[in-house]
Design an enzyme around this catalytic site. Structure first.
Site, PDB file in Angstrom:
ATOM      1  N   GLY A  88      38.232  11.682 -17.775  1.00 30.86           N
ATOM      2  CA  GLY A  88      38.110  10.946 -16.512  1.00 30.86           C
ATOM      3  C   GLY A  88      36.679  10.626 -16.126  1.00 30.86           C
ATOM      4  O   GLY A  88      36.425  10.154 -15.019  1.00 30.86           O
ATOM      5  N   SER A  91      33.954   8.126 -20.459  1.00 34.49           N
ATOM      6  CA  SER A  91      33.343   8.212 -21.789  1.00 34.49           C
ATOM      7  C   SER A  91      33.545   6.933 -22.613  1.00 34.49           C
ATOM      8  O   SER A  91      32.590   6.400 -23.190  1.00 34.49           O
ATOM      9  CB  SER A  91      33.931   9.432 -22.507  1.00 34.49           C
ATOM     10  N   ASP A 135      35.067   1.188 -14.666  1.00 38.32           N
ATOM     11  CA  ASP A 135      34.315   2.086 -15.556  1.00 38.32           C
ATOM     12  C   ASP A 135      33.210   1.322 -16.297  1.00 38.32           C
ATOM     13  O   ASP A 135      32.079   1.802 -16.407  1.00 38.32           O
ATOM     14  CB  ASP A 135      35.258   2.742 -16.586  1.00 38.32           C
TER      15      ASP A 135
HETATM   16  C1  MEV Z   1      39.901   5.182 -14.490  1.00 37.88           C
HETATM   17  O1  MEV Z   1      38.583   5.698 -14.504  1.00 37.88           O
HETATM   18  C2  MEV Z   1      40.200   4.603 -13.150  1.00 37.88           C
HETATM   19  C3  MEV Z   1      41.604   4.022 -12.993  1.00 37.88           C
HETATM   20  O2  MEV Z   1      41.675   3.530 -11.653  1.00 37.88           O
HETATM   21  C4  MEV Z   1      41.898   2.915 -13.960  1.00 37.88           C
HETATM   22  C5  MEV Z   1      41.057   1.665 -13.719  1.00 37.88           C
HETATM   23  O3  MEV Z   1      40.616   1.406 -12.627  1.00 37.88           O
HETATM   24  O4  MEV Z   1      40.863   0.895 -14.705  1.00 37.88           O
HETATM   25  C6  MEV Z   1      42.680   5.092 -13.134  1.00 37.88           C
END
Ligand code: MEV
Length: 302
Positions: A88, A91, A135
């Site tokens: 999470g 990476s 990300d």
């Molecule tokens: C992943 O770091 C974050 C999520 O909201 C997925 C995304 O926004 O692409 C779970």
């Protein structure tokens, strides 16, 4: 053509993971754990990692740039990363961005941010179902900000320098968690709408709390955000246990960060209680205390 290297940061999401996929703003910060990627040309016609693998976001991102620039070249990619994978902390996005940036340096002698962003998004899609782009954006630009699909990343001052990141040790796939939330949404549209409305309230309050650095309120809002994440089915026993451990160690609040289903928990705590909390929590979990608002993508010496 010589070897070129670039690095890019991991991230934590403080508020709004999953809801960001549905158009809501999320609060995100780059952390000082980084992935460094080295790229060198090879006489073989393929793009691959130094271990021979081709199924990797770094490979897809580099291939995208070669295609866009219509260059036919084999590349060998070396990855060194301090960001724990599948936890999470962004990476794979960081690896994609660093790979795309090193390829851009090799072929254009500069980091073309637009090209790198597109390439990294393609890399991310390999491991991710319907990414919001949060990300890759934070890995590219660094700092802290409010991210929306429509307007990308707007820098904000989150007034926090450091927090606790607790690794539950349980790995999971972001794509699968995003799919799970999609199923929840399809089956509970009314409920999901209410959850998004409640999230709007949390977000508005937290933006105020940042302004006067009210850690106690920010902590409470983190716990409320966690309740909503629990309702959409992305928490799990390990996450709840890590949150409880952080609260017992004196945190103002804690929640999962990223896709959930395992991965990491973020916890907010006074800087002067940090060290003691780390020693308590590390009896049960691996803990990081990253600095927030870290620098975005940059060239590295090879
Ligand atoms: C992943 O770091 C974050 C999520 O909201 C997925 C995304 O926004 O692409 C779970």
């Amino acid at each position: 053509m010589k070897v070129r290297s670039a690095s890019s940061p991991g991230k934590i999401i403080l508020f709004g993971e999953h809801f960001v996929v549905y158009g809501k703003p999320a609060i995100v910060s780059a952390i000082d754990l980084r992935a460094k990627v080295k790229i060198q040309p090879t006489s073989e016609p393929q793009v691959k990692l130094s271990n021979g693998s081709t199924h990797n976001p770094a490979v897809k991102a580099a291939e995208y740039i070669l295609q866009e620039l219509k260059i036919n070249l084999g590349l060998i990619i070396d990855i060194e990363s301090t960001i724990p994978p599948s936890a999470g902390l962004g990476s794979s996005a960081s690896i994609s961005v660093a790979s795309a940036a090193a390829t851009s340096l090799l072929l254009l002698d500069r980091i073309d941010l637009d090209l790198v962003r597109e390439a990294a998004f393609v890399g991310e899609k390999l491991v991710h179902f319907n990414p919001s782009g949060i990300d890759t954006s934070i890995a590219l630009y660094g700092g802290s900000g409010l991210y929306t699909r429509a307007e990308s990343l707007k820098p904000i001052n989150i007034s926090i320098d450091r927090l606790l990141v607790i690794d539950t040790g349980k790995t999971r796939k972001t794509g699968e968690m995003v799919k799970k939330v999609r199923e929840f949404y399809e089956e509970n549209k009314e409920k999901f709408k209410e959850i998004l409305e409640e999230y709007d309230e949390i977000l508005n309050s937290v933006l105020d709390s940042f302004k006067n650095r009210n850690l106690e309120d920010i902590g409470k809002l983190m716990l409320r955000n966690q309740e909503l994440l629990r309702e959409i089915g992305v928490s799990c026993e390990e996450i709840e246990k890590a949150i409880k451990t952080a609260l017992d160690a004196g945190a103002y609040g804690a929640k999962l960060t990223g896709a959930g289903g395992g991965g990491c928990v973020v916890a907010l705590i006074d800087e002067d209680r940090l060290e003691k909390a780390v020693s308590m929590i590390s009896e049960k979990f691996k803990v990081y205390t990253p600095r927030l608002s870290a620098e975005g993508v940059r060239e590295e010496k090879t």
